[in-house]
Design an enzyme around this catalytic site. Structure first.
Site, PDB file in Angstrom:
ATOM      1  N   LYS A   1     -11.248  -3.800  -2.684  1.00  0.00           N
ATOM      2  CA  LYS A   1     -12.228  -2.718  -2.783  1.00  0.00           C
ATOM      3  C   LYS A   1     -11.582  -1.350  -2.951  1.00  0.00           C
ATOM      4  CE  LYS A   1     -13.496  -3.406   2.002  1.00  0.00           C
ATOM      5  NZ  LYS A   1     -12.346  -2.975   2.790  1.00  0.00           N
TER       6      LYS A   1
ATOM      7  N   LYS B   1       0.818  -1.221   0.000  1.00  0.00           N
ATOM      8  CA  LYS B   1       0.000   0.000   0.000  1.00  0.00           C
ATOM      9  C   LYS B   1       0.847   1.264   0.000  1.00  0.00           C
ATOM     10  CE  LYS B   1      -4.218  -1.932   1.410  1.00  0.00           C
ATOM     11  NZ  LYS B   1      -5.434  -1.766   0.685  1.00  0.00           N
TER      12      LYS B   1
ATOM     13  N   LYS C   1      -5.049  -9.396  -6.313  1.00  0.00           N
ATOM     14  CA  LYS C   1      -6.196  -9.641  -5.425  1.00  0.00           C
ATOM     15  C   LYS C   1      -7.353  -8.717  -5.788  1.00  0.00           C
ATOM     16  CE  LYS C   1      -6.821  -7.880  -1.275  1.00  0.00           C
ATOM     17  NZ  LYS C   1      -7.062  -7.549   0.128  1.00  0.00           N
TER      18      LYS C   1
END
Ligand code: ATP
Ligand code: LTN
Length: 328
Positions: free
Chosen positions: A197, A111, A194
């Site tokens: 969302k 991230k 993956k």
């Protein structure tokens, strides 16, 4: 008695990955153990999010919990931000986490990799410490999560062991519970990534209507072959669709291979779309009823009160054990 605990962070619209890897499994525990499921809204702040989006997502996750079958009479459902003990315990146990192990966390690396060093907030780095606090506050023994969260539960286990070594048997050692099929649903447009969302390319959202779901599945990336067989490395797209199908139908990958011997990709994709639509339609109807009922706030308020009582006992035990002065 076992205590099961899990959470989802309201960072975006929930996906089929969230559903198959986590949400769908949460109600299974409410009849056999103490069940605590919350909305990790403090964790949702670890990357930038607009206030109105956070508010709406939070309400949605709560409604989806109930739509998935969580019963507030059997499961404690609440918002992380309404139970102050999470933040307090996180401040305390962060002192027992090492920079080295925190820097090795895959989620942090992924991230933060596309962010500029100067604009990476501290929260994304300390994320697993807050998650460890979430878990130990309730003496959780089982933590049902998707594959990507396993490393964070492992970190929690290390912290528990380290803490107990210093202060005695204070915290409970949790175990991750990962589904055998569906623990890692991949993106439909890039099946090496993956389904996520916060990176909504190739996602199926739990709110998608039938037409959208069918369109997304029919245009999912596959390979040039035609036979429906599982090969994660060479056929990641078709293997992902097989995982989705097996997971929804509660069957094995081998069962899927047998069922679709001789079928082409078009036939198989239609069957996958049918399965998703059949699973999500009643779920979406329940979601709409729950939103309309106006019951959510009461459930969340009562849940926070119950959670806080349990959390306070652990927090006090920890404070005493480490030597924080107890004013009588
Ligand atoms: P974000 O994109 O904001 O990181 P996310 O979609 O990964 O979010 P989380 O809130 O981090 O979702 O995860 C909620 C639960 O859903 C966790 O237990 C996680 O392991 C599970 N999960 C998330 N994505 C998937 C996926 N693609 N397949 C299976 N399980 C998943
Ligand atoms: N990091 C988790 C959400 C989460 C969680 C938890 C899961 C926050 N605290 C405690 C299990 C136990 C995620 O799904 N991304």
């Amino acid at each position: 008695m076992e205590t099961t605990l899990s959470a989802i962070k309201p960072t975006g619209q929930l996906t089929l990955g969230n559903y198959l890897g986590a949400l769908r499994n949460f109600p299974k525990f409410q009849d056999e153990s103490k069940n605590i499921i919350f909305i990790a809204d403090l964790h949702a702040l670890t990357l930038p999010i607009a206030p109105e989006v956070l508010r709406e997502n939070t309400r949605d996750v709560a409604a989806f919990y109930l739509a998935a079958g969580l019963d507030p009479k059997k499961t404690i459902i609440f918002l992380q931000s309404m139970v102050h003990q999470h933040s307090e315990l996180s401040t305390i146990i962060g002192n027992y986490a090492y920079m080295g192990e925190m820097s090795r966390m895959t989620q942090f690396k992924e991230k933060s990799s596309h962010l500029n060093e100067k604009s990476i907030g501290l929260g994304i780095f300390t994320y697993p410490v807050l998650m460890a606090a979430d878990i130990v506050l309730y003496n959780a023994t089982k933590v049902p999560v998707g594959e990507d969260q396993k490393q964070h539960v492992e970190l929690c286990r290390n912290l528990v062991t380290r803490f107990n070594h210093l202060y005695g048997d204070i915290l409970t050692l949790p175990e991750p519970v990962i589904p055998t099929v569906g623990a890692r649903i991949m993106s439909l447009s890039d099946p090496t990534k993956k389904m996520s969302k916060s990176d909504p390319k190739g996602d199926i959202f739990l709110k998608d209507d039938e037409k959208t779901i069918r369109k997304k599945i029919m245009s999912a990336v596959t390979d040039m072959e035609t036979s429906v067989h599982y090969d994660k490395v060479n056929k990641p797209g078709i293997s992902n669709l097989m995982t989705i199908y097996a997971s929804i139908k509660n069957i094995t990958i081998e069962d899927v291979e047998k069922e679709f011997v001789g079928s082409n990709y078009g036939t198989f994709k239609r069957a996958v779309a049918d399965a998703i639509v059949a699973e999500l339609t009643p779920f979406q109807n329940r979601y709409r009823e729950i939103i309309a009922s106006g019951e959510l706030d009461r459930v969340l308020k009562e849940g926070a009160e119950q959670a806080s009582q349990i959390a306070e006992v652990t927090l006090e035990k920890v404070k005493k054990a480490i030597g924080l002065y107890q004013v009588k």
